[in-house]
Scaffold this active site. Structure first.
Site, PDB file in Angstrom:
ATOM      1  CB  VAL A  19      -0.971  -0.009   1.197  1.00  0.00           C
ATOM      2  CG1 VAL A  19      -1.839   1.250   1.183  1.00  0.00           C
ATOM      3  CG2 VAL A  19      -1.858  -1.252   1.164  1.00  0.00           C
ATOM      4  CB  ALA A  48      10.694   5.685   7.638  1.00  0.00           C
ATOM      5  N   GLY A 137     -10.874  -1.440   0.340  1.00  0.00           N
ATOM      6  CA  GLY A 137      -9.859  -1.043  -0.644  1.00  0.00           C
ATOM      7  C   GLY A 137     -10.175   0.273  -1.330  1.00  0.00           C
ATOM      8  CB  ILE A 139     -15.292   0.713  -2.428  1.00  0.00           C
ATOM      9  CG1 ILE A 139     -15.101  -0.506  -3.319  1.00  0.00           C
ATOM     10  CG2 ILE A 139     -16.726   1.228  -2.499  1.00  0.00           C
ATOM     11  CD1 ILE A 139     -15.904  -1.730  -2.876  1.00  0.00           C
ATOM     12  CD  GLU A 193      -4.512  -7.706   5.948  1.00  0.00           C
ATOM     13  OE1 GLU A 193      -3.859  -7.050   6.756  1.00  0.00           O
ATOM     14  OE2 GLU A 193      -5.008  -7.207   4.916  1.00  0.00           O
ATOM     15  CE  LYS A 208     -10.635  -4.742   4.938  1.00  0.00           C
ATOM     16  NZ  LYS A 208     -10.360  -5.743   3.895  1.00  0.00           N
ATOM     17  N   GLY A 305      -5.153  -4.694  -3.084  1.00  0.00           N
ATOM     18  CA  GLY A 305      -4.166  -4.479  -4.143  1.00  0.00           C
ATOM     19  C   GLY A 305      -3.579  -3.082  -4.032  1.00  0.00           C
TER      20      GLY A 305
HETATM   21  N1  HSE Z   1      -6.165  -8.463   2.987  1.00  0.00           N
HETATM   22  C1  HSE Z   1      -7.164  -7.494   2.690  1.00  0.00           C
HETATM   23  C2  HSE Z   1      -8.165  -8.111   1.735  1.00  0.00           C
HETATM   24  C3  HSE Z   1      -6.512  -6.278   2.086  1.00  0.00           C
HETATM   25  O1  HSE Z   1      -7.874  -9.145   1.142  1.00  0.00           O
HETATM   26  O2  HSE Z   1      -9.255  -7.564   1.591  1.00  0.00           O
HETATM   27  C4  HSE Z   1      -7.423  -5.100   1.927  1.00  0.00           C
HETATM   28  O3  HSE Z   1      -7.901  -4.641   3.153  1.00  0.00           O
END
Ligand code: HSE
Length: 439
Positions: A19, A48, A137, A139, A193, A208, A305
């Site tokens: 990211v 960093a 992500g 959206i 993750e 989430k 992604g």
């Molecule tokens: N590992 C998370 C997923 C990344 O697959 O949705 C995005 O939050």
């Protein structure tokens, strides 16, 4: 800051993995577009990351392996935290806010589990803690809930909010691929993750969901009260049987508000094939939000992604930049957790929910077994909507049942009684069915 004097906004990025690296690249690649929209440049002045090779990051004046160098860099206006996890991410965000810097984070675990400690610090120092990229992500679902739907009483929301899990279920359904094989591909594509158990066990989705529910319902962040069930027990057989009945299996996060309290749950779910949500495939995420004025609205797009997530990170930077340029003392992003609309409201236990269910029972191929099973369901006030009885494999026959709505506690009692039958082998597979208030 005097808005007249702003020539460029100075950004520091902590963490240059999928990211963070994507954010750096997007700020470079779309800089003309962004400058035109914002009215000034966004400059990455400090970065960093562990084992940083400065040569790979051209044009950055400060490159360090110590993330606190960014947090304490006086030139930096906005710190982007894309480290993930809690240590050192919590301290990075805490110190950045205490230093009077705005923070943009993609860290859903941090917001969901420790956001209630961090937002008061942001508030105290008159800075913003923004987290659009933490949920779904690319959206802009946080913006939709916070701004676009602000006139509504949100009654429920439900969504596919883990890209890795959706990618796995899609590949299993479309190509009969094995779970572990698809998971490895999701890791290689940068979707998963660092610990993919967070994806497949539903913890990432629960993070989430608890963030969305807090905004949607005006309740505290309640990740620890979210019911969480993963997808690793779903078999290609279940996917096929569900398809025969007209359904797809998706890993959903569901939040519902009722007079009794709020439901917060993440679990595999059968959804009618006709629903748009059932057809969101691959790394796609989608969230349906139902407001009392607008009705149901659907938000869909890539859920993981580098570029998709960076799109949301950079949107937050631009939002903060606009507030800075407008000379606002407090950016126009209300801090999550401060908008308590309804105070304490109980989170319902999973046994209190009402749902339809898919059951798969492995029974002995004997006369009268089906009658015993339906009798037990009837005794617990559970009525059957559909049944498929498959060909016997050895002496065992798979029976698949779709029920009408039932209280989960009664369903659990019925399952226990069915599992006790001599003619039934092993555990009963149970998957909830979601009809979104209508067939
Ligand atoms: N590992 C998370 C997923 C990344 O697959 O949705 C995005 O939050």
């Amino acid at each position: 800051m005097n808005p007249e004097s702003v020539k460029s906004l100075k950004v520091g990025i902590c963490g240059l993995g999928t990211v963070g690296g994507g954010t750096f690249a997007l700020l470079q690649n779309n800089q003309d577009e962004i400058r035109a929209r914002l009215g000034c440049d966004i400059e990455v002045v400090a970065i960093a990351s562990r084992n940083l090779d400065a040569a790979n990051w051209p044009g950055v004046s400060q490159a360090a392996s110590d993330v606190f160098a960014v947090v304490n860099d006086e030139a930096v206006d906005i710190v982007v935290e894309t480290l993930g996890g809690f240590d050192p991410a919590f301290e990075v965000v805490r110190q950045a806010l205490a230093n009077g810097k705005h923070v943009v984070t993609a860290n859903k675990a941090l917001i969901a589990e420790r956001g209630s400690e961090l937002f008061p610090i942001a508030h105290k120092h008159g800075v913003c803690l923004a987290y659009e990229s933490a949920v779904a992500g690319g959206i802009p679902i946080i913006k939709a809930l916070r701004e676009g739907l602000a006139a509504n009483r949100i009654e429920w929301l439900a969504g596919i909010i883990n890209g890795t899990g959706n990618f796995i279920l899609t590949e299993m359904a479309a190509h009969g691929r094995q779970f572990d094989d698809v998971l490895q591909q999701a890791q290689a594509l940068g979707y998963a993750e660092a610990d993919p158990a967070l994806d497949v066990e539903g913890i990432d989705a629960a993070h989430k969901l608890s963030i969305m529910a807090a905004i949607a319902f005006g309740i505290p962040l309640q990740f620890h009260k979210t019911y969480t069930e993963g997808i690793s027990h779903i078999t290609p057989e279940d996917i096929d049987y569900a398809a025969e009945l007209g359904y797809r299996i998706k890993h959903l996060g569901i939040a519902k508000l009722s007079a009794q309290g709020v439901e917060l749950r993440v679990h595999p779910t059968l959804i009618s094939k006709k629903r748009l949500l059932a057809n969101v495939d691959g790394v796609g995420n989608a969230v349906v939000v139902h407001g009392n004025a607008v009705g149901s609205t659907l938000y869909s797009g890539p859920g993981a992604g580098a570029e998709a997530t960076a799109s949301a990170v950079v949107a937050d930077i631009i939002d903060i930049g606009r507030a800075m340029l407008a000379g606002l003392e407090q950016p126009l992003l209300p801090a999550l957790g401060f908008q308590s609309l309804r105070g304490e409201i109980p989170v319902l236990d999973i046994e209190e929910i009402v749902s339809e269910y898919y059951l798969k029972i492995s029974a002995q191929d004997k006369v009268g077994v089906m009658a015993k099973i339906s009798n037990l369901l009837q005794q617990h006030a559970i009525s059957i909507e559909a049944v498929i009885q498959k060909e016997a494999v050895s002496e065992s026959v798979p029976i698949v049942i779709l029920t009408h709505s039932a209280v989960e506690k009664q369903l659990n009692q019925a399952i226990a009684a069915i599992e006790n039958l001599e003619d039934v082998n092993g555990a009963v597979m149970r998957i909830r069915v979601e009809s979104f208030g209508g067939k």
